[in-house]
Enzyme design. Structure first.
Site, PDB file in Angstrom:
ATOM      1  N   THR A 137      36.954  47.006  47.341  1.00 37.08           N
ATOM      2  CA  THR A 137      36.375  47.884  46.310  1.00 37.08           C
ATOM      3  C   THR A 137      35.903  47.131  45.063  1.00 37.08           C
ATOM      4  O   THR A 137      35.494  47.750  44.084  1.00 37.08           O
ATOM      5  CB  THR A 137      37.393  48.953  45.849  1.00 37.08           C
ATOM      6  OG1 THR A 137      38.525  48.278  45.300  1.00 37.08           O
ATOM      7  CG2 THR A 137      37.841  49.837  47.001  1.00 37.08           C
ATOM      8  N   LYS A 138      35.959  45.815  45.084  1.00 33.14           N
ATOM      9  CA  LYS A 138      35.472  45.062  43.919  1.00 33.14           C
ATOM     10  C   LYS A 138      33.934  45.066  43.916  1.00 33.14           C
ATOM     11  O   LYS A 138      33.316  45.521  44.874  1.00 33.14           O
ATOM     12  CB  LYS A 138      36.035  43.633  43.963  1.00 33.14           C
ATOM     13  CG  LYS A 138      37.574  43.569  43.879  1.00 33.14           C
ATOM     14  CD  LYS A 138      38.102  44.100  42.579  1.00 33.14           C
ATOM     15  CE  LYS A 138      39.449  43.676  42.123  1.00 33.14           C
ATOM     16  NZ  LYS A 138      40.697  44.046  42.716  1.00 33.14           N
TER      17      LYS A 138
END
Ligand code: PLP
Length: 358
Positions: free
Chosen positions: A178-179
């Protein structure tokens, strides 16, 4: 539902993974080396060393800087727990510096008073994708002979006075799913220091410089070529992704009226890993707003509801009573809205409408 985050996985990522599968060489190999070269070029450091996660990057970076038992490392209480856990993994002691309420980053005016003869490093966390005050931090570190290990897990694409986050001290990035850019799981250590880079490479691979000769206690913290292949494609998308996040954040800040919008400090360029607003009146009020928005189809996140020094395993260390009033208050006030690059104009308008109806 407008999700709080959305990973971009295109045909290029799929093709890159299939290519590695077809090669039959899945573990650390040429794709990892290629990702490291591209990453070093992006962050503008001499070296980049890939690891299995952002957490293992921090762990190895501390060890490569010679941090160990008895040492103190000053960091932020307003972070994902991995920052603090990495300090504990090497046997060192975390010392928390309260944060500045406009940037959410450590308040550099409070740094000097936390330094003791045992202080060996400062670990600034560029939280939400905004750089800490690196001029001030580097000056203090130089003055006191301290190492600087930057937790840049949320800060790929972030800059400070024209220099990339992660290029001041030893930089640690995360390529978690999710970065801003990702490789599934993955991490990266960036440095200009030849010795730190060499030691980091050795530590991630069981302390092995010559095959099956082990010089130091190392780990299996390697990245796979499967992950690196995804990371290479994602890195190619970085400029576009960052520009879209900035555009989305600007739109939200221009139109949201009901909650306090984030400010980006003038010294640097924000990568908007999170777009974090504040609502006063305590955690119950914040939680009600988050529940309300979720019900209306706006994905929200709370990063983070409990500051590090209040987490159970940190309390149990008995570090003593800590008063970190700003971090404690903001943990009750913050929540994050979607800012990811896949948002359409209609999504942005929906977010603004629902937030302004709070
Ligand atoms: C994500 C994150 C990490 C850890 O990265 P992983 O790849 O999940 O191990 C560390 N610090 C911060 C601030 C993060 O957001």
């Amino acid at each position: 539902m407008i999700p709080i985050s959305k990973t971009i996985i295109g045909e290029e990522e799929k093709r890159a993974v299939l290519e590695v599968l077809d090669s039959g060489m899945l573990a650390q190999g040429p794709k990892v080396a290629a990702l490291e070269a591209a990453f070093a070029q992006t962050v503008r450091t001499k070296h980049a060393v890939a690891t299995s996660s952002g957490t293992t990057a921090l762990h190895v970076a501390l060890l490569a800087n010679g941090i160990g038992p008895g040492d103190e490392v000053i960091t932020s209480p307003f972070t994902f727990i991995a920052s603090v856990n990495s300090i504990l993994y090497v046997g060192a002691r975390p010392v928390f510096c309260d944060i500045d309420e406009t940037t959410f980053n450590i308040d550099v005016r409070q740094l000097a008073k936390l330094i003791t003869p045992r202080t060996k490093a400062i670990m600034p966390v560029h939280v939400y994708g905004q750089a800490c005050d690196m001029d001030e931090i580097m000056a203090i570190a130089r003055d006191r002979g301290l190492a600087v290990v930057e937790d840049a897990a949320q800060a790929i694409g972030t800059s400070y006075r024209g220099k990339s986050a992660g290029s001041f001290g030893t930089g640690c990035f995360s390529l978690y799913a999710t970065k801003n850019i990702m490789s599934g799981e993955g991490g990266m250590i960036t440095t200009d220091d030849d010795k730190i880079a060499e030691l980091a490479r050795t530590l991630r691979h069981h302390g092995m410089r010559r095959r099956y000769y082990h010089d130091v206690l190392g780990f299996n913290f390697r990245m796979t070529d499967l992950c690196a292949a995804i990371g290479i494609v994602q890195l190619g998308r970085l400029a576009d992704i960052t520009q879209r996040r900035r555009k989305n954040a600007a739109y939200l800040s221009e139109h949201i009226r009901t909650v306090r919008v984030p400010r980006s400090a003038p010294r640097g360029e924000h990568a908007w890993h999170q777009y974090t607003v504040r609502i006063e009146g305590g955690a119950a009020r914040r939680d009600a707003a988050v529940a309300n928005l979720t019900e209306r189809g706006i994905g929200c996140g709370v990063f983070y509801p409990v500051p590090a020094h209040k987490q159970t395993h940190i309390r149990e260390l008995g570090l003593g009573d800590m008063s970190l009033p700003v971090a404690e208050r903001l943990s009750d006030e913050v929540f994050s809205l979607p800012v990811h690059p896949s948002l359409e104009q209609t999504d942005l308008e929906t977010i603004v409408r629902e937030v302004n109806a709070l």
